[in-house]
Every structure is written in C-alpha cells, then in structure tokens.
Write a protein that holds these residues in place. Structure first.
Motif, mmCIF file in Angstrom:
data_model
loop_
_atom_site.group_PDB
_atom_site.id
_atom_site.type_symbol
_atom_site.label_atom_id
_atom_site.label_comp_id
_atom_site.label_asym_id
_atom_site.label_seq_id
_atom_site.Cartn_x
_atom_site.Cartn_y
_atom_site.Cartn_z
ATOM 1 N N ASP A 184 13.919 0.982 -4.986
ATOM 2 C CA ASP A 184 12.713 1.687 -4.564
ATOM 3 C C ASP A 184 11.688 0.670 -4.085
ATOM 4 O O ASP A 184 10.520 0.979 -3.904
ATOM 5 C CB ASP A 184 12.206 2.496 -5.772
ATOM 6 C CG ASP A 184 11.073 3.443 -5.436
ATOM 7 O OD1 ASP A 184 11.090 4.093 -4.385
ATOM 8 O OD2 ASP A 184 10.113 3.492 -6.211
ATOM 9 N N LYS A 185 12.175 -0.590 -3.875
ATOM 10 C CA LYS A 185 11.232 -1.655 -3.544
ATOM 11 C C LYS A 185 10.614 -1.456 -2.165
ATOM 12 O O LYS A 185 9.443 -1.762 -1.948
ATOM 13 C CB LYS A 185 11.924 -3.007 -3.683
ATOM 14 C CG LYS A 185 12.220 -3.326 -5.149
ATOM 15 C CD LYS A 185 13.075 -4.552 -5.367
ATOM 16 C CE LYS A 185 13.161 -4.856 -6.875
ATOM 17 N NZ LYS A 185 14.102 -5.929 -7.196
ATOM 18 N N LYS A 241 -14.285 10.972 -7.626
ATOM 19 C CA LYS A 241 -13.924 12.194 -8.364
ATOM 20 C C LYS A 241 -12.464 12.587 -8.204
ATOM 21 O O LYS A 241 -11.963 13.414 -8.959
ATOM 22 C CB LYS A 241 -14.820 13.346 -7.896
ATOM 23 C CG LYS A 241 -16.203 13.256 -8.515
ATOM 24 C CD LYS A 241 -16.928 14.572 -8.453
ATOM 25 C CE LYS A 241 -18.291 14.450 -9.122
ATOM 26 N NZ LYS A 241 -19.350 15.002 -8.270
ATOM 27 N N LYS A 242 -11.812 12.036 -7.188
ATOM 28 C CA LYS A 242 -10.418 12.431 -6.977
ATOM 29 C C LYS A 242 -9.490 11.240 -7.134
ATOM 30 O O LYS A 242 -9.790 10.134 -6.695
ATOM 31 C CB LYS A 242 -10.242 13.048 -5.584
ATOM 32 C CG LYS A 242 -10.668 14.502 -5.562
ATOM 33 C CD LYS A 242 -10.196 15.190 -4.305
ATOM 34 C CE LYS A 242 -8.833 15.807 -4.492
ATOM 35 N NZ LYS A 242 -8.435 16.558 -3.283
ATOM 36 N N THR A 243 -8.364 11.514 -7.769
ATOM 37 C CA THR A 243 -7.424 10.429 -8.075
ATOM 38 C C THR A 243 -6.021 10.756 -7.590
ATOM 39 O O THR A 243 -5.481 11.819 -7.887
ATOM 40 C CB THR A 243 -7.394 10.168 -9.596
ATOM 41 O OG1 THR A 243 -8.711 9.890 -10.038
ATOM 42 C CG2 THR A 243 -6.479 9.003 -9.919
ATOM 43 N N LEU A 244 -5.474 9.822 -6.838
ATOM 44 C CA LEU A 244 -4.108 9.962 -6.346
ATOM 45 C C LEU A 244 -3.235 8.934 -7.060
ATOM 46 O O LEU A 244 -3.602 7.769 -7.167
ATOM 47 C CB LEU A 244 -4.074 9.712 -4.835
ATOM 48 C CG LEU A 244 -2.718 9.895 -4.146
ATOM 49 C CD1 LEU A 244 -2.287 11.353 -4.163
ATOM 50 C CD2 LEU A 244 -2.783 9.398 -2.706
ATOM 51 N N MET A 245 -2.071 9.390 -7.541
ATOM 52 C CA MET A 245 -1.157 8.464 -8.202
ATOM 53 C C MET A 245 0.063 8.188 -7.327
ATOM 54 O O MET A 245 0.605 9.093 -6.705
ATOM 55 C CB MET A 245 -0.673 9.042 -9.537
ATOM 56 C CG MET A 245 0.368 8.138 -10.210
ATOM 57 S SD MET A 245 1.200 8.900 -11.600
ATOM 58 C CE MET A 245 -0.087 8.812 -12.816
ATOM 59 N N PHE A 246 0.448 6.923 -7.282
ATOM 60 C CA PHE A 246 1.734 6.550 -6.700
ATOM 61 C C PHE A 246 2.685 6.236 -7.848
ATOM 62 O O PHE A 246 2.437 5.305 -8.619
ATOM 63 C CB PHE A 246 1.598 5.315 -5.798
ATOM 64 C CG PHE A 246 0.803 5.565 -4.552
ATOM 65 C CD1 PHE A 246 1.226 6.498 -3.608
ATOM 66 C CD2 PHE A 246 -0.381 4.870 -4.309
ATOM 67 C CE1 PHE A 246 0.502 6.727 -2.446
ATOM 68 C CE2 PHE A 246 -1.112 5.096 -3.146
ATOM 69 C CZ PHE A 246 -0.666 6.032 -2.214
ATOM 70 N N TYR A 247 3.740 7.017 -7.940
ATOM 71 C CA TYR A 247 4.763 6.738 -8.950
ATOM 72 C C TYR A 247 5.941 6.062 -8.256
ATOM 73 O O TYR A 247 6.458 6.581 -7.259
ATOM 74 C CB TYR A 247 5.214 8.044 -9.627
ATOM 75 C CG TYR A 247 6.555 7.908 -10.321
ATOM 76 C CD1 TYR A 247 6.704 7.081 -11.437
ATOM 77 C CD2 TYR A 247 7.683 8.579 -9.856
ATOM 78 C CE1 TYR A 247 7.940 6.929 -12.055
ATOM 79 C CE2 TYR A 247 8.920 8.439 -10.473
ATOM 80 C CZ TYR A 247 9.041 7.616 -11.572
ATOM 81 O OH TYR A 247 10.263 7.459 -12.173
ATOM 82 N N ASN A 248 6.319 4.894 -8.750
ATOM 83 C CA ASN A 248 7.476 4.163 -8.193
ATOM 84 C C ASN A 248 8.240 3.470 -9.314
ATOM 85 O O ASN A 248 7.849 3.551 -10.466
ATOM 86 C CB ASN A 248 7.010 3.121 -7.168
ATOM 87 C CG ASN A 248 6.524 3.771 -5.893
ATOM 88 O OD1 ASN A 248 5.334 4.075 -5.747
ATOM 89 N ND2 ASN A 248 7.416 4.012 -4.962
ATOM 90 N N HIS A 249 9.326 2.785 -8.941
ATOM 91 C CA HIS A 249 10.035 1.997 -9.955
ATOM 92 C C HIS A 249 10.450 0.653 -9.363
ATOM 93 O O HIS A 249 10.741 0.548 -8.177
ATOM 94 C CB HIS A 249 11.232 2.746 -10.529
ATOM 95 C CG HIS A 249 12.297 3.156 -9.552
ATOM 96 N ND1 HIS A 249 13.389 2.380 -9.275
ATOM 97 C CD2 HIS A 249 12.437 4.275 -8.795
ATOM 98 C CE1 HIS A 249 14.166 3.005 -8.400
ATOM 99 N NE2 HIS A 249 13.617 4.151 -8.076
ATOM 100 N N TYR A 250 10.438 -0.372 -10.239
ATOM 101 C CA TYR A 250 10.788 -1.716 -9.772
ATOM 102 C C TYR A 250 12.215 -2.087 -10.137
ATOM 103 O O TYR A 250 12.701 -3.149 -9.776
ATOM 104 C CB TYR A 250 9.786 -2.758 -10.305
ATOM 105 C CG TYR A 250 9.700 -2.866 -11.801
ATOM 106 C CD1 TYR A 250 10.603 -3.643 -12.523
ATOM 107 C CD2 TYR A 250 8.714 -2.166 -12.517
ATOM 108 C CE1 TYR A 250 10.531 -3.722 -13.902
ATOM 109 C CE2 TYR A 250 8.632 -2.238 -13.895
ATOM 110 C CZ TYR A 250 9.550 -3.019 -14.583
ATOM 111 O OH TYR A 250 9.490 -3.093 -15.950
ATOM 112 N N ASP A 251 12.911 -1.213 -10.898
ATOM 113 C CA ASP A 251 14.299 -1.536 -11.232
ATOM 114 C C ASP A 251 15.231 -1.036 -10.134
ATOM 115 O O ASP A 251 14.842 -0.200 -9.311
ATOM 116 C CB ASP A 251 14.703 -0.938 -12.589
ATOM 117 C CG ASP A 251 14.700 0.590 -12.597
ATOM 118 O OD1 ASP A 251 13.781 1.184 -12.002
ATOM 119 O OD2 ASP A 251 15.624 1.189 -13.178
ATOM 120 N N VAL A 252 16.441 -1.590 -10.131
ATOM 121 C CA VAL A 252 17.424 -1.201 -9.112
ATOM 122 C C VAL A 252 18.771 -0.894 -9.772
ATOM 123 O O VAL A 252 19.004 -1.217 -10.935
ATOM 124 C CB VAL A 252 17.626 -2.319 -8.054
ATOM 125 C CG1 VAL A 252 16.336 -2.619 -7.325
ATOM 126 C CG2 VAL A 252 18.203 -3.589 -8.697
#
Ligand SMILES: [Zn+2]
Length: 450
Positions: A118-119, A76-87
């Motif tokens: 952000d790697k 019922k609960k959702t956690l999001m990880f927001y990241n980026h693969y560009d540099v």
C-alpha cells in the motif's frame, strides 16, 4: 503556483520517496522490517511537514504511525487517511524479474513488493498534504493519518487500536487505504466492503484409515461432511441456514441506480475465467447485484482420503472442509456463527466439529452521504471520469472504522486492477500516482469547503 501544479512539478520527489519505502521490506507475516518501516514512514511524514507519533498496544504488536495536522482555515472538519506500511511476503522470489524490494523504475512503472499495495497509495496521500502545506501554508481541513502495520495479516488489532484511540482518531470522513482503477483508467469509488466468516468443519469417524471393503460397516466421514454441507446452501446459491438473511435490508433505489450504471462486461468476465455461465444462470443486472450485494457460502477447500496418483481403495478416518461466507450489511458475524451452530444441531449434524477462524462484518457508506459527491467530484476532475461502486465484492476491516468512528468511509486510489498486487512483479503506475495525488488534494479541498 497552485497545489495541483506543485504535484506535477514534484513527481520525481514522490517517486524517489516511494522507492525508499519499497526498499525497506516490511513483511508483517514474517515480522520482517516492521519496526524499521514504521520509523521510515515517520521520517517521510516529517519531510512533508506532517507531525507524527508511534502508537502501541503492547510489545510484539505492530505499531501504528499516527500523523496529524490541524487546519487553520477549517478546524472543525477532520479527514482521515487510513493506510498500511506492511506488505505481503514477496515469495516466490524466482518469479520476479528484478529483486522484489528493488523499487526499480521502468518507464511508467515502479516495481517492487508494496509498490502499489500500500506504499504507492500511502505516498499519494502524504504528497497531497505536502502540496497543500507548501503552497498555502495550511490544509483545507484537519488531517489525520492512521497507518497500520498488520493489514496484510488481517488487521488483527485495528479494532483494539480504534477503540483505545477513539478520541484521537475521531474524524468526519475516512479515505480508505486503496482504490482500484479499471482497464479504461477509470477510478472506482468504493462505498463498502462485504464481511467475511471463515469456518472449518470436520468429522473424525474412526481412529484409523481402513480397507474400503469395510465401508459396509464403517461410516465414511467424507460422506458425512458432504451430507452436512448440502444442507447449507441450495444450487441457486441461496443459504439455507435459518434466519441467515433475517436482518438484511433491500438495496435502496439510489443504490440500484448506481449498480445499473456500473460497467460490467459479463462476456469478458466469463471468457477471462473460462466459464460458460454464472451461478443460478445469473445475467445482466442480477449478476451485477450479486457482485455488490450477494451473500455467499463458498467451499474453499475439502480434504479427505487418498488424492495421489492412481487408485487406492481406502476408507478415510477423517474429513475436513473449509468454508467462507461473504456477509452483507446487517449480518452480524457472531449471530451468524450461532445460527450456523444451531443449524448443524437441528439438522442432526451435532457431531460435526466447527472451528471459527475469522469473523468480520460488512461496511457500507450511504450513497446519499455528501462525502460521496465530494470524492466523486474530485475524482472526475483528476481522472476525467470515475465509477461509483456500492460495495466491493471483497472484504476489509472497514466496518470497525464505520462502526467505531461513526464516519463515512470511501475507497479511492491508484491501484491499477492488473498491477499484480500480492504477486511477483507488483508495480505502481506513475501516471496513476500523479492523478491520485491530485485527487487527494481536491478531496481535501471539497471536504473542507462543505
Ligand atoms: Zn494487500
């Protein structure tokens, strides 16, 4: 073995995967290695047991790598990880001690463009989920990964992605792509970011530069711009544009308390920058409040006439100034642009050309949201202590997440303050990668429980 022990035991794995990521250049500004890196991220997710897919808006726009795991124990609960693969671009290359994409380890440090930003941050999230899956065969809550490829060029399409995939991305909480760790190894838990409005004002007076003796007759565009910008702000820093602060609400009691508790050594800060005093001679709590919740009108650049060696008596034909406004919560960039335009007109500067480069609203998660304590508890356990920060003084695309997903958004991570992100010899600290990975495990656990 429990989840945290798994993290301890598998640090070499984390490090070698991070090195693989660093060795794949992914410079969004030059469209270098973006597609390749998105595929590599998918591979690493798969290796850790996370299903993923590539999401696209259209050709030419960097894809998002989207990963998802459903929780059996708490769907019922959702956690999001927001990241980026560009540099960021690695230039200037000659200032690096080792090749910029080497991923070389020297003691506690791993060097390379993207090592932290952000790697390094991304790998801590992936490995935390891997630890849960390997030890418990499950995750404490649903997990979503949104990993974009344009952050370093301003996240131009993140809002469109969030709108297009609103349902897919829906979450109850978001862990931001990075979080600072201060010189005393305390992670800073960031609850917000300021917004930004970047504009250019210019005046063209004549069709050619003239002999400056003609200044008796020909108006000088540099003076015109100086007169213009003097109406925007007073010397205390207050912005004089009508209704600029109209919607702004004051800081809550709890926010003020958090600001009070936050460490800030103003003497060290002044010494670092070689300055004697702050704007409007701010001190103590006023200086701290300004960092967290102050709006600015800053001249970022001013060009006109002759700036070479020696003297040149010239009357320039044009002048140009670049200004950035930091926005605080409730300031709508579109409204502020309209206010700026009508200000210029009403003050008699209708001839001044205005160009808008970038507008982004501020975001802030309420410090009383339960998610805040869940993250704080995890950080305290993993790092020994932590600091709550009501808002970062800088800007990021956090507003789109808070506004579109209607989810609280918190920044926490492994980014050592002096890890030279965006500069030559960027590095990640192994000790902080480990603590952050454990912290992410504990965040998932706390979040799933509550
Ligand atoms: Zn960055």
């Amino acid at each position: 073995m429990n989840v945290l022990k798994y993290v301890d035991k598998n640090m070499n794995n984390l490090i070698s995967d991070l090195q693989i990521l660093i060795r794949q250049p992914s410079v969004s500004a030059k469209n270098e290695g973006i597609e390749e890196c998105s595929k590599l991220v998918q591979k690493l997710l798969k290796k850790s047991g996370i299903k993923s897919e590539i999401l696209r808006l259209k050709k030419g726009i960097a894809p998002i790598v989207y990963g998802e795991i459903k929780s059996k124990q708490n769907p019922k609960k959702t956690l999001m990880f927001y990241n980026h693969y560009d540099v960021q671009p690695a230039e200037p290359f000659d200032l690096w001690d080792d090749p910029p994409f080497s991923g070389i380890r020297k003691g506690n440090k791993i060097f390379g463009r993207g090592a932290t930003d952000d790697k390094g941050e991304l790998i801590t999230r992936i490995k935390a989920v891997e630890a849960c899956l390997k030890i418990t065969g499950d995750v404490p809550c649903n997990i979503k990964f949104v990993i974009e490829g344009e952050e370093e060029t301003g996240s131009a399409h993140i809002e469109k992605y969030l709108k297009k995939y609103k349902k897919k991305f829906s979450s109850d909480g978001v862990i931001w792509e990075f979080g600072y760790v201060d010189a005393k190894n305390r992670p800073i838990i960031g609850l917000g970011m300021k917004g930004l409005l970047f504009v250019e004002l210019s005046v063209k007076e004549s069709n050619q530069d003239a002999h400056s003796s003609l200044a008796v007759l020909i108006k000088n565009p540099a003076w015109r711009l100086i007169d213009t910008v003097k109406t925007l702000r007073d010397s205390s820093g207050k912005i004089l544009i009508k209704d600029w602060y109209k919607e702004v609400t004051s800081l809550s009691k709890q926010d003020l308390e958090l600001i009070k508790q936050e460490p800030f050594d103003e003497n060290v800060f002044r010494k670092e920058f070689g300055i004697k005093s702050f704007v409007d001679n701010k001190k103590g709590m006023d200086a701290k409040k300004a960092l967290v919740a102050g709006a600015t009108c800053n001249i970022a650049g001013f060009v006109s006439g002759y700036i070479g060696n020696g003297a040149k008596t010239v009357l320039p034909s044009d002048a140009l100034i670049k200004i950035d406004f930091r926005l605080i919560p409730k300031m709508d960039p579109k409204k502020q642009v309209a206010r700026l335009k009508s200000h210029l007109k009403s003050k008699g500067f209708g001839d001044v050309k205005i160009k808008i480069f970038h507008g982004e609203a501020a975001a802030r998660t309420d410090s009383s949201d339960p998610f805040v304590n869940q993250v704080k508890d995890a950080a305290d356990k993993s790092f020994g202590t932590s600091i709550l920060n009501v808002s970062n003084a800088g800007t990021g695309p956090m507003y789109s997440f808070v506004d579109i997903l209607k989810a609280p958004c918190i920044s926490i991570g492994s980014t050592y303050m002096f890890s030279r992100i965006h500069s030559p010899n960027e590095f990640a600290r192994v000790d902080l990668l480990k603590k952050t990975t454990k912290c992410m495990c504990l965040i998932m656990e706390n979040f799933g429980k509550n």
